[in-house]
Design an enzyme around this catalytic site. Structure first.
Site, PDB file in Angstrom:
ATOM      1  N   TRP A  18       0.805  -1.221   0.000  1.00 53.80           N
ATOM      2  CA  TRP A  18       0.000   0.000   0.000  1.00 53.80           C
ATOM      3  C   TRP A  18       0.839   1.272   0.000  1.00 53.80           C
ATOM      4  CZ3 TRP A  18       2.155   2.273   4.056  1.00 53.80           C
ATOM      5  CH2 TRP A  18       2.768   1.428   5.000  1.00 53.80           C
ATOM      6  N   ASN A  19       2.168   1.182   0.222  1.00 50.55           N
ATOM      7  CA  ASN A  19       2.902   2.422   0.527  1.00 50.55           C
ATOM      8  C   ASN A  19       3.091   3.342  -0.679  1.00 50.55           C
ATOM      9  OD1 ASN A  19       4.766   0.632  -0.545  1.00 50.55           O
ATOM     10  ND2 ASN A  19       6.452   1.393   0.690  1.00 50.55           N
ATOM     11  N   GLU A  22      13.757  -3.552  10.264  1.00 54.94           N
ATOM     12  CA  GLU A  22      13.305  -2.395   9.495  1.00 54.94           C
ATOM     13  C   GLU A  22      12.279  -1.644  10.339  1.00 54.94           C
ATOM     14  OE1 GLU A  22      10.620  -3.318   6.202  1.00 54.94           O
ATOM     15  OE2 GLU A  22      11.448  -1.632   5.077  1.00 54.94           O
ATOM     16  N   ALA A  39      -2.712  -4.654  -1.725  1.00 54.70           N
ATOM     17  CA  ALA A  39      -2.853  -4.728  -0.269  1.00 54.70           C
ATOM     18  C   ALA A  39      -4.316  -4.467   0.100  1.00 54.70           C
ATOM     19  CB  ALA A  39      -1.951  -3.693   0.390  1.00 54.70           C
ATOM     20  N   LYS A  85      -3.036  -8.406  -7.198  1.00 59.10           N
ATOM     21  CA  LYS A  85      -3.621  -8.588  -5.871  1.00 59.10           C
ATOM     22  C   LYS A  85      -2.971  -7.482  -5.025  1.00 59.10           C
ATOM     23  CE  LYS A  85      -3.334  -9.907  -1.395  1.00 59.10           C
ATOM     24  NZ  LYS A  85      -4.173  -8.829  -0.859  1.00 59.10           N
ATOM     25  N   CYS A 137      10.475   1.488   1.411  1.00 56.04           N
ATOM     26  CA  CYS A 137      11.475   0.425   1.560  1.00 56.04           C
ATOM     27  C   CYS A 137      12.877   0.995   1.442  1.00 56.04           C
ATOM     28  CB  CYS A 137      11.244  -0.651   0.501  1.00 56.04           C
ATOM     29  SG  CYS A 137      11.148   0.010  -1.157  1.00 56.04           S
ATOM     30  N   GLU A 187      10.626  -8.015  -4.067  1.00 58.63           N
ATOM     31  CA  GLU A 187      11.121  -6.696  -3.629  1.00 58.63           C
ATOM     32  C   GLU A 187      10.676  -6.530  -2.187  1.00 58.63           C
ATOM     33  OE1 GLU A 187      13.008  -4.778  -5.203  1.00 58.63           O
ATOM     34  OE2 GLU A 187      12.732  -5.183  -7.339  1.00 58.63           O
TER      35      GLU A 187
HETATM   36  P1  NAP Z   1       2.959  -7.068   3.454  1.00 52.82           P
HETATM   37  O1  NAP Z   1       2.158  -7.200   4.667  1.00 52.82           O
HETATM   38  O2  NAP Z   1       3.955  -8.087   3.133  1.00 52.82           O
HETATM   39  O3  NAP Z   1       1.923  -6.907   2.243  1.00 52.82           O
HETATM   40  C1  NAP Z   1       2.338  -6.791   0.904  1.00 52.82           C
HETATM   41  C2  NAP Z   1       1.373  -7.574   0.037  1.00 52.82           C
HETATM   42  O4  NAP Z   1       1.543  -8.962   0.310  1.00 52.82           O
HETATM   43  C3  NAP Z   1      -0.088  -7.261   0.318  1.00 52.82           C
HETATM   44  O5  NAP Z   1      -0.807  -7.332  -0.887  1.00 52.82           O
HETATM   45  C4  NAP Z   1      -0.494  -8.369   1.265  1.00 52.82           C
HETATM   46  O6  NAP Z   1      -1.880  -8.648   1.254  1.00 52.82           O
HETATM   47  C5  NAP Z   1       0.287  -9.532   0.687  1.00 52.82           C
HETATM   48  N1  NAP Z   1       0.565 -10.590   1.640  1.00 52.82           N
HETATM   49  C6  NAP Z   1       0.833 -10.485   2.950  1.00 52.82           C
HETATM   50  N2  NAP Z   1       1.082 -11.703   3.481  1.00 52.82           N
HETATM   51  C7  NAP Z   1       0.974 -12.599   2.479  1.00 52.82           C
HETATM   52  C8  NAP Z   1       1.111 -14.008   2.398  1.00 52.82           C
HETATM   53  N3  NAP Z   1       1.428 -14.747   3.452  1.00 52.82           N
HETATM   54  N4  NAP Z   1       0.914 -14.594   1.193  1.00 52.82           N
HETATM   55  C9  NAP Z   1       0.607 -13.859   0.121  1.00 52.82           C
HETATM   56  N5  NAP Z   1       0.462 -12.528   0.131  1.00 52.82           N
HETATM   57  C10 NAP Z   1       0.653 -11.885   1.291  1.00 52.82           C
HETATM   58  O7  NAP Z   1       3.768  -5.722   3.428  1.00 52.82           O
HETATM   59  P2  NAP Z   1       3.245  -4.277   3.819  1.00 52.82           P
HETATM   60  O8  NAP Z   1       3.292  -4.149   5.299  1.00 52.82           O
HETATM   61  O9  NAP Z   1       1.960  -3.983   3.138  1.00 52.82           O
HETATM   62  O10 NAP Z   1       4.370  -3.386   3.134  1.00 52.82           O
HETATM   63  C11 NAP Z   1       5.489  -2.993   3.804  1.00 52.82           C
HETATM   64  C12 NAP Z   1       6.694  -3.844   3.463  1.00 52.82           C
HETATM   65  O11 NAP Z   1       6.927  -3.832   2.062  1.00 52.82           O
HETATM   66  C13 NAP Z   1       7.952  -3.269   4.072  1.00 52.82           C
HETATM   67  O12 NAP Z   1       8.755  -4.296   4.560  1.00 52.82           O
HETATM   68  C14 NAP Z   1       8.606  -2.577   2.908  1.00 52.82           C
HETATM   69  O13 NAP Z   1       9.970  -2.349   3.062  1.00 52.82           O
HETATM   70  C15 NAP Z   1       8.273  -3.484   1.787  1.00 52.82           C
HETATM   71  N6  NAP Z   1       8.395  -2.786   0.508  1.00 52.82           N
HETATM   72  C16 NAP Z   1       9.422  -3.139  -0.328  1.00 52.82           C
HETATM   73  C17 NAP Z   1       9.602  -2.464  -1.524  1.00 52.82           C
HETATM   74  C18 NAP Z   1      10.716  -2.813  -2.467  1.00 52.82           C
HETATM   75  O14 NAP Z   1      10.673  -2.381  -3.614  1.00 52.82           O
HETATM   76  N7  NAP Z   1      11.728  -3.560  -2.067  1.00 52.82           N
HETATM   77  C19 NAP Z   1       8.733  -1.431  -1.856  1.00 52.82           C
HETATM   78  C20 NAP Z   1       7.721  -1.098  -0.982  1.00 52.82           C
HETATM   79  C21 NAP Z   1       7.548  -1.798   0.210  1.00 52.82           C
HETATM   80  P3  NAP Z   1      -2.849  -8.133   2.438  1.00 52.82           P
HETATM   81  O15 NAP Z   1      -2.770  -6.647   2.440  1.00 52.82           O
HETATM   82  O16 NAP Z   1      -4.168  -8.664   2.048  1.00 52.82           O
HETATM   83  O17 NAP Z   1      -2.297  -8.721   3.708  1.00 52.82           O
END
Ligand code: NAP
Length: 454
Positions: free
Chosen positions: A130-131, A359, A156, A154, A262, A228
Protein backbone atom coordinates in the site's frame (compact mmCIF):
# COMPACT_ATOMS: atom_id res chain seq x y z
CA UNK A 1 -15.17 -10.97 1.55
CA UNK A 2 -15.48 -7.19 1.93
CA UNK A 3 -12.64 -4.68 1.58
CA UNK A 4 -12.85 -1.33 3.31
CA UNK A 5 -11.17 1.85 2.35
CA UNK A 6 -10.49 3.90 5.50
CA UNK A 7 -8.97 7.38 5.68
CA UNK A 8 -6.11 6.92 8.18
CA UNK A 9 -6.06 10.63 9.04
CA UNK A 10 -9.55 10.69 10.54
CA UNK A 11 -10.46 7.00 10.70
CA UNK A 12 -13.58 7.50 8.53
CA UNK A 13 -14.70 4.68 6.22
CA UNK A 14 -14.61 6.00 2.64
CA UNK A 15 -16.15 3.03 0.86
CA UNK A 16 -16.62 -0.75 1.01
CA UNK A 17 -15.86 -3.07 -1.87
CA UNK A 18 -17.14 -6.56 -2.52
CA UNK A 19 -14.26 -8.99 -2.94
CA UNK A 20 -13.69 -11.01 -6.12
CA UNK A 21 -15.34 -14.41 -5.70
CA UNK A 22 -13.51 -17.67 -6.45
CA UNK A 23 -15.50 -18.08 -9.67
CA UNK A 24 -14.72 -14.52 -10.74
CA UNK A 25 -11.02 -15.06 -9.97
CA UNK A 26 -11.00 -18.12 -12.28
CA UNK A 27 -12.74 -16.11 -15.00
CA UNK A 28 -10.24 -13.27 -14.67
CA UNK A 29 -7.29 -15.68 -14.89
CA UNK A 30 -8.84 -17.30 -17.99
CA UNK A 31 -9.44 -13.83 -19.51
CA UNK A 32 -5.84 -12.80 -18.78
CA UNK A 33 -4.64 -15.97 -20.51
CA UNK A 34 -6.86 -15.40 -23.57
CA UNK A 35 -5.63 -11.80 -23.73
CA UNK A 36 -2.03 -13.07 -23.53
CA UNK A 37 -2.54 -15.36 -26.55
CA UNK A 38 -3.40 -12.27 -28.62
CA UNK A 39 -1.07 -9.78 -26.91
CA UNK A 40 2.10 -11.88 -27.30
CA UNK A 41 1.74 -11.54 -31.07
CA UNK A 42 1.37 -7.76 -31.09
CA UNK A 43 4.26 -5.65 -32.29
CA UNK A 44 6.14 -2.97 -30.42
CA UNK A 45 4.06 -0.15 -31.92
CA UNK A 46 0.77 -1.60 -30.69
CA UNK A 47 2.12 -2.16 -27.17
CA UNK A 48 3.76 1.21 -27.06
CA UNK A 49 0.50 2.91 -28.19
CA UNK A 50 -1.32 1.32 -25.25
CA UNK A 51 1.28 2.43 -22.71
CA UNK A 52 1.30 5.97 -24.08
CA UNK A 53 -2.47 6.03 -23.77
CA UNK A 54 -2.16 4.76 -20.17
CA UNK A 55 0.31 7.57 -19.44
CA UNK A 56 -2.14 10.14 -20.90
CA UNK A 57 -5.01 8.74 -18.84
CA UNK A 58 -2.94 9.04 -15.65
CA UNK A 59 -2.06 12.65 -16.37
CA UNK A 60 -5.57 13.59 -17.56
CA UNK A 61 -7.07 12.37 -14.30
CA UNK A 62 -4.14 13.06 -11.99
CA UNK A 63 -6.39 14.97 -9.62
CA UNK A 64 -8.66 11.98 -9.07
CA UNK A 65 -5.91 9.36 -8.84
CA UNK A 66 -3.69 11.37 -6.49
CA UNK A 67 -6.60 12.13 -4.14
CA UNK A 68 -7.50 8.47 -4.19
CA UNK A 69 -3.99 7.62 -2.87
CA UNK A 70 -3.99 10.32 -0.21
CA UNK A 71 -7.45 9.57 1.13
CA UNK A 72 -6.87 5.85 1.29
CA UNK A 73 -3.35 5.59 2.73
CA UNK A 74 -2.60 9.04 4.12
CA UNK A 75 0.31 10.21 1.98
CA UNK A 76 0.61 14.02 1.57
CA UNK A 77 -1.15 15.11 -1.61
CA UNK A 78 1.99 16.60 -3.16
CA UNK A 79 3.67 13.18 -2.86
CA UNK A 80 0.64 11.46 -4.43
CA UNK A 81 0.75 13.87 -7.36
CA UNK A 82 4.48 13.12 -7.80
CA UNK A 83 3.67 9.39 -7.67
CA UNK A 84 1.12 9.60 -10.49
CA UNK A 85 3.53 11.66 -12.60
CA UNK A 86 6.18 8.99 -12.05
CA UNK A 87 3.78 6.24 -13.15
CA UNK A 88 3.14 8.14 -16.39
CA UNK A 89 6.91 8.51 -16.79
CA UNK A 90 7.58 4.78 -16.43
CA UNK A 91 4.90 4.02 -19.04
CA UNK A 92 6.46 6.53 -21.47
CA UNK A 93 9.94 5.19 -20.69
CA UNK A 94 9.11 1.58 -21.55
CA UNK A 95 6.92 2.61 -24.49
CA UNK A 96 10.05 4.27 -25.95
CA UNK A 97 12.75 1.84 -24.82
CA UNK A 98 11.24 -1.66 -24.82
CA UNK A 99 12.06 -2.39 -28.45
CA UNK A 100 15.70 -1.65 -27.83
CA UNK A 101 15.84 -3.56 -24.53
CA UNK A 102 14.28 -6.66 -26.14
CA UNK A 103 16.33 -6.64 -29.33
CA UNK A 104 17.97 -9.96 -30.17
CA UNK A 105 21.43 -10.25 -28.63
CA UNK A 106 24.03 -11.88 -30.93
CA UNK A 107 26.32 -14.47 -29.34
CA UNK A 108 29.87 -15.42 -30.26
CA UNK A 109 29.79 -19.17 -30.96
CA UNK A 110 32.20 -21.73 -32.45
CA UNK A 111 30.09 -21.94 -35.60
CA UNK A 112 26.95 -20.60 -37.27
CA UNK A 113 24.69 -17.82 -36.03
CA UNK A 114 23.45 -17.69 -32.44
CA UNK A 115 21.45 -15.12 -30.53
CA UNK A 116 19.18 -14.55 -27.51
CA UNK A 117 15.57 -13.80 -28.34
CA UNK A 118 13.14 -12.49 -25.70
CA UNK A 119 9.67 -14.06 -25.58
CA UNK A 120 6.95 -13.11 -23.09
CA UNK A 121 6.05 -15.78 -20.54
CA UNK A 122 2.31 -15.32 -20.00
CA UNK A 123 0.09 -14.21 -17.14
CA UNK A 124 2.04 -12.63 -14.27
CA UNK A 125 0.54 -12.14 -10.81
CA UNK A 126 1.62 -9.03 -8.87
CA UNK A 127 1.16 -8.99 -5.09
CA UNK A 128 1.62 -5.39 -4.06
CA UNK A 129 1.89 -3.17 -0.94
CA UNK A 130 0.00 0.00 0.00
CA UNK A 131 2.90 2.42 0.53
CA UNK A 132 3.25 3.54 -3.11
CA UNK A 133 -0.07 2.05 -4.24
CA UNK A 134 0.22 3.23 -7.86
CA UNK A 135 3.98 3.33 -8.40
CA UNK A 136 4.71 -0.22 -7.19
CA UNK A 137 2.12 -1.54 -9.62
CA UNK A 138 3.13 0.52 -12.65
CA UNK A 139 6.85 -0.12 -12.29
CA UNK A 140 6.04 -3.82 -12.67
CA UNK A 141 3.16 -3.58 -15.15
CA UNK A 142 4.69 -1.20 -17.72
CA UNK A 143 7.67 -3.43 -18.61
CA UNK A 144 5.67 -6.67 -18.21
CA UNK A 145 3.05 -5.48 -20.72
CA UNK A 146 5.64 -4.07 -23.13
CA UNK A 147 7.31 -7.51 -23.09
CA UNK A 148 4.00 -9.08 -24.20
CA UNK A 149 2.73 -10.45 -20.88
CA UNK A 150 -0.61 -9.81 -19.19
CA UNK A 151 -1.06 -8.87 -15.53
CA UNK A 152 -3.17 -9.75 -12.53
CA UNK A 153 -3.02 -7.51 -9.45
CA UNK A 154 -3.62 -8.59 -5.87
CA UNK A 155 -3.21 -5.31 -4.02
CA UNK A 156 -2.85 -4.73 -0.27
CA UNK A 157 -6.20 -5.09 1.51
CA UNK A 158 -6.23 -1.49 2.77
CA UNK A 159 -6.09 0.07 -0.74
CA UNK A 160 -9.02 -1.50 -2.64
CA UNK A 161 -9.94 1.92 -4.09
CA UNK A 162 -6.50 2.33 -5.67
CA UNK A 163 -6.62 -1.29 -6.87
CA UNK A 164 -9.89 -0.66 -8.71
CA UNK A 165 -8.69 2.72 -9.98
CA UNK A 166 -5.65 1.09 -11.58
CA UNK A 167 -7.82 -1.44 -13.42
CA UNK A 168 -9.88 1.54 -14.61
CA UNK A 169 -6.78 3.39 -15.82
CA UNK A 170 -6.24 0.54 -18.29
CA UNK A 171 -9.94 0.40 -19.28
CA UNK A 172 -10.08 4.17 -19.81
CA UNK A 173 -6.88 3.99 -21.86
CA UNK A 174 -8.59 1.59 -24.28
CA UNK A 175 -6.71 -1.55 -23.20
CA UNK A 176 -8.02 -4.84 -24.61
CA UNK A 177 -9.84 -6.83 -21.88
CA UNK A 178 -7.61 -9.02 -19.74
CA UNK A 179 -4.33 -7.17 -20.26
CA UNK A 180 -4.56 -5.84 -16.70
CA UNK A 181 -7.10 -7.06 -14.12
CA UNK A 182 -7.48 -6.49 -10.40
CA UNK A 183 -8.44 -9.33 -8.06
CA UNK A 184 -9.85 -8.12 -4.74
CA UNK A 185 -8.68 -11.10 -2.70
CA UNK A 186 -7.05 -11.61 0.69
CA UNK A 187 -3.50 -12.81 1.29
CA UNK A 188 -4.71 -16.34 2.05
CA UNK A 189 -6.10 -16.65 -1.50
CA UNK A 190 -2.82 -15.78 -3.22
CA UNK A 191 -1.53 -19.36 -3.10
CA UNK A 192 -4.34 -20.77 -5.21
CA UNK A 193 -3.75 -18.11 -7.90
CA UNK A 194 -0.05 -19.06 -8.00
CA UNK A 195 -1.08 -22.73 -8.24
CA UNK A 196 -3.31 -22.04 -11.26
CA UNK A 197 -1.85 -23.61 -14.39
CA UNK A 198 -2.56 -20.48 -16.49
CA UNK A 199 -0.48 -18.24 -14.19
CA UNK A 200 3.19 -18.30 -15.21
CA UNK A 201 5.00 -16.15 -12.66
CA UNK A 202 4.63 -13.93 -9.63
CA UNK A 203 6.20 -10.74 -8.36
CA UNK A 204 5.79 -9.54 -4.78
CA UNK A 205 6.65 -6.24 -3.17
CA UNK A 206 6.18 -6.39 0.57
CA UNK A 207 7.47 -7.85 3.81
CA UNK A 208 9.89 -10.75 4.31
CA UNK A 209 7.13 -12.95 5.67
CA UNK A 210 4.91 -12.45 2.63
CA UNK A 211 7.96 -12.90 0.39
CA UNK A 212 8.81 -16.26 1.93
CA UNK A 213 5.26 -17.47 1.58
CA UNK A 214 4.86 -16.39 -2.05
CA UNK A 215 8.35 -17.54 -3.09
CA UNK A 216 7.67 -20.91 -1.41
CA UNK A 217 4.48 -21.34 -3.40
CA UNK A 218 6.14 -20.25 -6.63
CA UNK A 219 9.09 -22.58 -5.98
CA UNK A 220 6.78 -25.51 -5.30
CA UNK A 221 5.09 -24.82 -8.65
CA UNK A 222 8.46 -24.23 -10.39
CA UNK A 223 7.34 -20.76 -11.42
CA UNK A 224 9.51 -17.69 -11.72
CA UNK A 225 9.33 -15.14 -8.88
CA UNK A 226 10.73 -11.69 -8.20
CA UNK A 227 10.79 -10.35 -4.63
CA UNK A 228 11.12 -6.70 -3.63
CA UNK A 229 11.17 -6.81 0.16
CA UNK A 230 12.07 -4.58 3.06
CA UNK A 231 15.20 -2.60 3.71
CA UNK A 232 17.12 -0.84 6.44
CA UNK A 233 19.22 1.35 4.21
CA UNK A 234 22.36 3.02 5.56
CA UNK A 235 22.95 6.75 5.04
CA UNK A 236 26.69 7.17 5.61
CA UNK A 237 28.16 10.61 6.17
CA UNK A 238 31.96 10.90 6.20
CA UNK A 239 33.84 13.81 7.73
CA UNK A 240 34.68 15.50 4.42
CA UNK A 241 31.05 15.61 3.16
CA UNK A 242 28.92 18.71 2.66
CA UNK A 243 27.19 18.27 6.03
CA UNK A 244 24.56 20.95 5.52
CA UNK A 245 23.20 19.46 2.29
CA UNK A 246 23.61 15.90 3.62
CA UNK A 247 21.49 16.69 6.70
CA UNK A 248 18.73 18.36 4.66
CA UNK A 249 18.56 15.46 2.22
CA UNK A 250 18.77 12.96 5.10
CA UNK A 251 15.54 14.30 6.59
CA UNK A 252 13.80 13.98 3.25
CA UNK A 253 15.21 10.47 2.81
CA UNK A 254 13.82 9.39 6.20
CA UNK A 255 10.53 11.32 6.21
CA UNK A 256 9.17 10.79 2.68
CA UNK A 257 5.76 9.11 2.97
CA UNK A 258 6.06 9.44 6.79
CA UNK A 259 9.03 7.07 6.60
CA UNK A 260 7.05 4.27 4.97
CA UNK A 261 9.38 3.54 2.11
CA UNK A 262 11.48 0.43 1.56
CA UNK A 263 14.39 2.59 0.39
CA UNK A 264 14.01 5.26 3.06
CA UNK A 265 17.29 5.98 4.82
CA UNK A 266 16.85 4.20 8.14
CA UNK A 267 20.32 3.92 9.67
CA UNK A 268 22.38 7.11 9.75
CA UNK A 269 26.07 6.22 10.12
CA UNK A 270 28.13 9.28 10.98
CA UNK A 271 31.88 9.73 11.26
CA UNK A 272 32.56 11.04 14.76
CA UNK A 273 34.10 14.38 13.64
CA UNK A 274 30.81 15.54 12.09
CA UNK A 275 28.24 13.60 14.15
CA UNK A 276 27.18 16.43 16.49
CA UNK A 277 26.92 19.04 13.75
CA UNK A 278 25.01 16.65 11.48
CA UNK A 279 22.60 15.71 14.29
CA UNK A 280 21.87 19.37 15.09
CA UNK A 281 21.25 20.18 11.41
CA UNK A 282 19.08 17.08 10.99
CA UNK A 283 16.89 18.09 13.96
CA UNK A 284 16.62 21.65 12.62
CA UNK A 285 15.39 20.38 9.22
CA UNK A 286 13.04 17.90 10.86
CA UNK A 287 11.42 20.65 12.92
CA UNK A 288 10.64 22.62 9.74
CA UNK A 289 8.34 19.86 8.42
CA UNK A 290 4.65 20.63 8.66
CA UNK A 291 2.34 18.00 10.13
CA UNK A 292 -1.30 18.12 9.03
CA UNK A 293 -4.14 16.72 6.97
CA UNK A 294 -2.47 15.01 3.99
CA UNK A 295 -5.11 16.38 1.63
CA UNK A 296 -3.73 19.91 2.20
CA UNK A 297 -1.12 20.85 -0.36
CA UNK A 298 1.33 22.27 2.21
CA UNK A 299 1.40 19.20 4.49
CA UNK A 300 4.81 17.50 4.70
CA UNK A 301 3.88 14.51 6.81
CA UNK A 302 0.72 13.06 8.25
CA UNK A 303 -0.27 9.78 9.85
CA UNK A 304 0.91 6.31 8.93
CA UNK A 305 -1.37 4.25 6.70
CA UNK A 306 -3.04 2.31 9.53
CA UNK A 307 -3.14 2.40 13.36
CA UNK A 308 -1.65 -1.13 13.62
CA UNK A 309 1.45 0.13 11.78
CA UNK A 310 1.91 2.83 14.44
CA UNK A 311 1.46 0.13 17.12
CA UNK A 312 4.20 -1.95 15.52
CA UNK A 313 6.70 0.93 15.53
CA UNK A 314 5.71 1.77 19.11
CA UNK A 315 6.69 -1.79 20.10
CA UNK A 316 10.00 -1.63 18.19
CA UNK A 317 11.00 1.69 19.79
CA UNK A 318 9.88 0.62 23.25
CA UNK A 319 11.88 -2.63 23.07
CA UNK A 320 14.97 -0.75 21.83
CA UNK A 321 14.74 1.71 24.74
CA UNK A 322 14.30 -1.07 27.30
CA UNK A 323 17.45 -2.66 25.83
CA UNK A 324 19.43 0.57 26.33
CA UNK A 325 18.77 2.80 23.31
CA UNK A 326 18.46 6.52 24.00
CA UNK A 327 16.10 9.07 22.48
CA UNK A 328 18.11 11.82 20.77
CA UNK A 329 14.97 13.59 19.57
CA UNK A 330 11.20 13.23 20.01
CA UNK A 331 8.99 11.71 22.66
CA UNK A 332 7.64 8.20 22.75
CA UNK A 333 3.85 8.44 23.16
CA UNK A 334 2.37 6.72 26.22
CA UNK A 335 0.11 4.69 23.95
CA UNK A 336 -1.06 4.62 20.36
CA UNK A 337 -4.57 5.90 19.77
CA UNK A 338 -4.59 6.56 16.03
CA UNK A 339 -2.41 6.01 12.96
CA UNK A 340 -0.06 8.81 14.06
CA UNK A 341 3.52 8.17 15.16
CA UNK A 342 5.85 11.11 15.89
CA UNK A 343 9.27 11.61 14.28
CA UNK A 344 12.05 10.35 16.56
CA UNK A 345 15.82 9.83 16.55
CA UNK A 346 17.36 6.95 18.50
CA UNK A 347 21.02 6.54 19.50
CA UNK A 348 23.18 4.13 21.52
CA UNK A 349 22.06 1.24 19.38
CA UNK A 350 23.40 -2.29 19.64
CA UNK A 351 22.74 -5.60 17.89
CA UNK A 352 19.71 -7.31 19.40
CA UNK A 353 17.65 -4.10 19.45
CA UNK A 354 14.85 -3.74 16.87
CA UNK A 355 16.23 -0.30 15.94
CA UNK A 356 19.54 -1.99 15.05
CA UNK A 357 18.40 -5.26 13.48
CA UNK A 358 14.96 -4.65 12.00
CA UNK A 359 13.30 -2.39 9.49
CA UNK A 360 11.42 0.47 11.15
CA UNK A 361 8.72 1.38 8.66
CA UNK A 362 7.96 4.90 9.87
CA UNK A 363 9.50 8.21 10.97
CA UNK A 364 12.17 6.86 13.35
CA UNK A 365 15.84 7.42 12.51
CA UNK A 366 18.57 5.19 13.98
CA UNK A 367 21.83 7.12 14.54
CA UNK A 368 25.29 5.54 14.79
CA UNK A 369 28.60 7.30 15.42
CA UNK A 370 31.68 5.58 13.99
CA UNK A 371 35.42 6.19 14.29
CA UNK A 372 36.24 5.78 10.59
CA UNK A 373 35.01 4.60 7.21
CA UNK A 374 35.96 0.99 7.94
CA UNK A 375 33.59 0.91 10.92
CA UNK A 376 30.95 2.65 8.78
CA UNK A 377 31.16 -0.19 6.24
CA UNK A 378 30.97 -2.81 9.00
CA UNK A 379 27.81 -1.30 10.51
CA UNK A 380 26.25 -0.77 7.08
CA UNK A 381 26.79 -4.45 6.28
CA UNK A 382 25.72 -5.71 9.70
CA UNK A 383 22.09 -5.96 8.63
CA UNK A 384 19.93 -8.79 7.34
CA UNK A 385 18.79 -6.41 4.57
CA UNK A 386 20.54 -5.15 1.46
CA UNK A 387 18.30 -2.92 -0.62
CA UNK A 388 19.83 0.53 -1.16
CA UNK A 389 21.97 3.11 0.58
CA UNK A 390 23.42 6.56 0.38
CA UNK A 391 27.01 7.71 0.95
CA UNK A 392 28.24 11.27 1.46
CA UNK A 393 31.81 12.46 0.94
CA UNK A 394 33.64 14.89 -1.35
CA UNK A 395 36.23 12.23 -2.22
CA UNK A 396 34.51 10.50 -5.14
CA UNK A 397 37.19 7.87 -5.73
CA UNK A 398 37.00 6.82 -2.10
CA UNK A 399 33.19 6.92 -2.31
CA UNK A 400 33.13 4.50 -5.24
CA UNK A 401 35.51 2.13 -3.49
CA UNK A 402 33.35 2.15 -0.31
CA UNK A 403 30.16 1.77 -2.39
CA UNK A 404 31.57 -1.38 -3.97
CA UNK A 405 32.08 -2.91 -0.49
CA UNK A 406 28.56 -2.31 0.77
CA UNK A 407 26.21 -5.29 0.62
CA UNK A 408 23.15 -3.86 -1.12
CA UNK A 409 21.39 -3.67 -4.47
CA UNK A 410 22.38 -0.02 -4.92
CA UNK A 411 24.42 2.79 -3.38
CA UNK A 412 23.86 6.40 -4.37
CA UNK A 413 26.70 8.85 -3.79
CA UNK A 414 25.97 12.38 -2.55
CA UNK A 415 22.26 11.91 -3.20
CA UNK A 416 19.46 10.08 -1.50
CA UNK A 417 18.39 6.68 -2.75
CA UNK A 418 15.37 6.90 -5.06
CA UNK A 419 13.94 4.88 -7.91
CA UNK A 420 14.07 6.00 -11.52
CA UNK A 421 12.87 4.08 -14.59
CA UNK A 422 16.37 4.24 -16.11
CA UNK A 423 18.14 2.56 -13.16
CA UNK A 424 17.78 -1.07 -12.02
CA UNK A 425 16.14 -1.49 -8.63
CA UNK A 426 16.18 -4.45 -6.25
CA UNK A 427 17.91 -6.03 -3.31
CA UNK A 428 20.06 -8.83 -1.93
CA UNK A 429 19.89 -10.76 1.37
CA UNK A 430 16.46 -10.42 3.04
CA UNK A 431 15.58 -7.53 0.70
CA UNK A 432 14.73 -10.06 -2.00
CA UNK A 433 15.96 -10.95 -5.47
CA UNK A 434 15.46 -9.98 -9.07
CA UNK A 435 15.49 -6.48 -10.52
CA UNK A 436 12.84 -4.04 -11.62
CA UNK A 437 13.18 -1.04 -13.95
CA UNK A 438 15.75 -0.28 -16.67
CA UNK A 439 16.66 -3.02 -19.17
CA UNK A 440 17.05 -5.65 -16.43
CA UNK A 441 13.47 -5.14 -15.23
CA UNK A 442 11.83 -5.83 -18.58
CA UNK A 443 13.83 -9.04 -19.04
CA UNK A 444 12.73 -10.59 -15.72
CA UNK A 445 9.42 -11.82 -17.09
CA UNK A 446 10.67 -13.06 -20.45
CA UNK A 447 11.97 -16.34 -21.75
CA UNK A 448 15.56 -15.51 -22.65
CA UNK A 449 15.63 -17.96 -25.50
CA UNK A 450 18.78 -19.15 -27.27
CA UNK A 451 18.50 -19.69 -31.02
CA UNK A 452 21.48 -21.29 -32.78
CA UNK A 453 21.63 -21.92 -36.51
CA UNK A 454 24.25 -24.40 -37.74
P1 NAP B 1 2.96 -7.07 3.45
O1 NAP B 1 2.16 -7.20 4.67
O2 NAP B 1 3.95 -8.09 3.13
O3 NAP B 1 1.92 -6.91 2.24
C1 NAP B 1 2.34 -6.79 0.90
C2 NAP B 1 1.37 -7.57 0.04
O4 NAP B 1 1.54 -8.96 0.31
C3 NAP B 1 -0.09 -7.26 0.32
O5 NAP B 1 -0.81 -7.33 -0.89
C4 NAP B 1 -0.49 -8.37 1.26
O6 NAP B 1 -1.88 -8.65 1.25
C5 NAP B 1 0.29 -9.53 0.69
N1 NAP B 1 0.56 -10.59 1.64
C6 NAP B 1 0.83 -10.49 2.95
N2 NAP B 1 1.08 -11.70 3.48
C7 NAP B 1 0.97 -12.60 2.48
C8 NAP B 1 1.11 -14.01 2.40
N3 NAP B 1 1.43 -14.75 3.45
N4 NAP B 1 0.91 -14.59 1.19
C9 NAP B 1 0.61 -13.86 0.12
N5 NAP B 1 0.46 -12.53 0.13
C10 NAP B 1 0.65 -11.89 1.29
O7 NAP B 1 3.77 -5.72 3.43
P2 NAP B 1 3.25 -4.28 3.82
O8 NAP B 1 3.29 -4.15 5.30
O9 NAP B 1 1.96 -3.98 3.14
O10 NAP B 1 4.37 -3.39 3.13
C11 NAP B 1 5.49 -2.99 3.80
C12 NAP B 1 6.69 -3.84 3.46
O11 NAP B 1 6.93 -3.83 2.06
C13 NAP B 1 7.95 -3.27 4.07
O12 NAP B 1 8.75 -4.30 4.56
C14 NAP B 1 8.61 -2.58 2.91
O13 NAP B 1 9.97 -2.35 3.06
C15 NAP B 1 8.27 -3.48 1.79
N6 NAP B 1 8.40 -2.79 0.51
C16 NAP B 1 9.42 -3.14 -0.33
C17 NAP B 1 9.60 -2.46 -1.52
C18 NAP B 1 10.72 -2.81 -2.47
O14 NAP B 1 10.67 -2.38 -3.61
N7 NAP B 1 11.73 -3.56 -2.07
C19 NAP B 1 8.73 -1.43 -1.86
C20 NAP B 1 7.72 -1.10 -0.98
C21 NAP B 1 7.55 -1.80 0.21
P3 NAP B 1 -2.85 -8.13 2.44
O15 NAP B 1 -2.77 -6.65 2.44
O16 NAP B 1 -4.17 -8.66 2.05
O17 NAP B 1 -2.30 -8.72 3.71
Amino acid sequence: MQFRSVNPYDGKVLKSYKGTSEIEVSKKIELAHQAYLQWRDTNNNERSALLKSVASELIKNIDHYSKSITLEMGKPLKESIAEINKCAKVCEYYADKAEDFLKDVPLETPHGEAYIHYNPIGVVLAVMPWNFPFWQVFRFAAPAIMAGNTCLLKHASNVPGCAMDIENVFKNAGSPDGIFSTLLIGAKNVGSVIDHNLVSAVTLTGSELAGKSVAGKAGFNLKKSVLELGGSDPFIVLKNADIKIAAEVAVKARMLNAGQSCIAAKRFILEKEIADEFTALFIKSLQKLKYGNPINSDTDFATLARPDLAEEIFGQVQKSIVAGASILYGTLPKKIESAFFPPMILGNLKPGMPAYDDEIFGPVASFFVVKDEQEAIEIANNSPFGLGGSLWTDDLEKAKSIAEKIESGAIYINQMMFSDPAVPFGGIKNSGYGRELSFLGIREFTNQKTIWVK
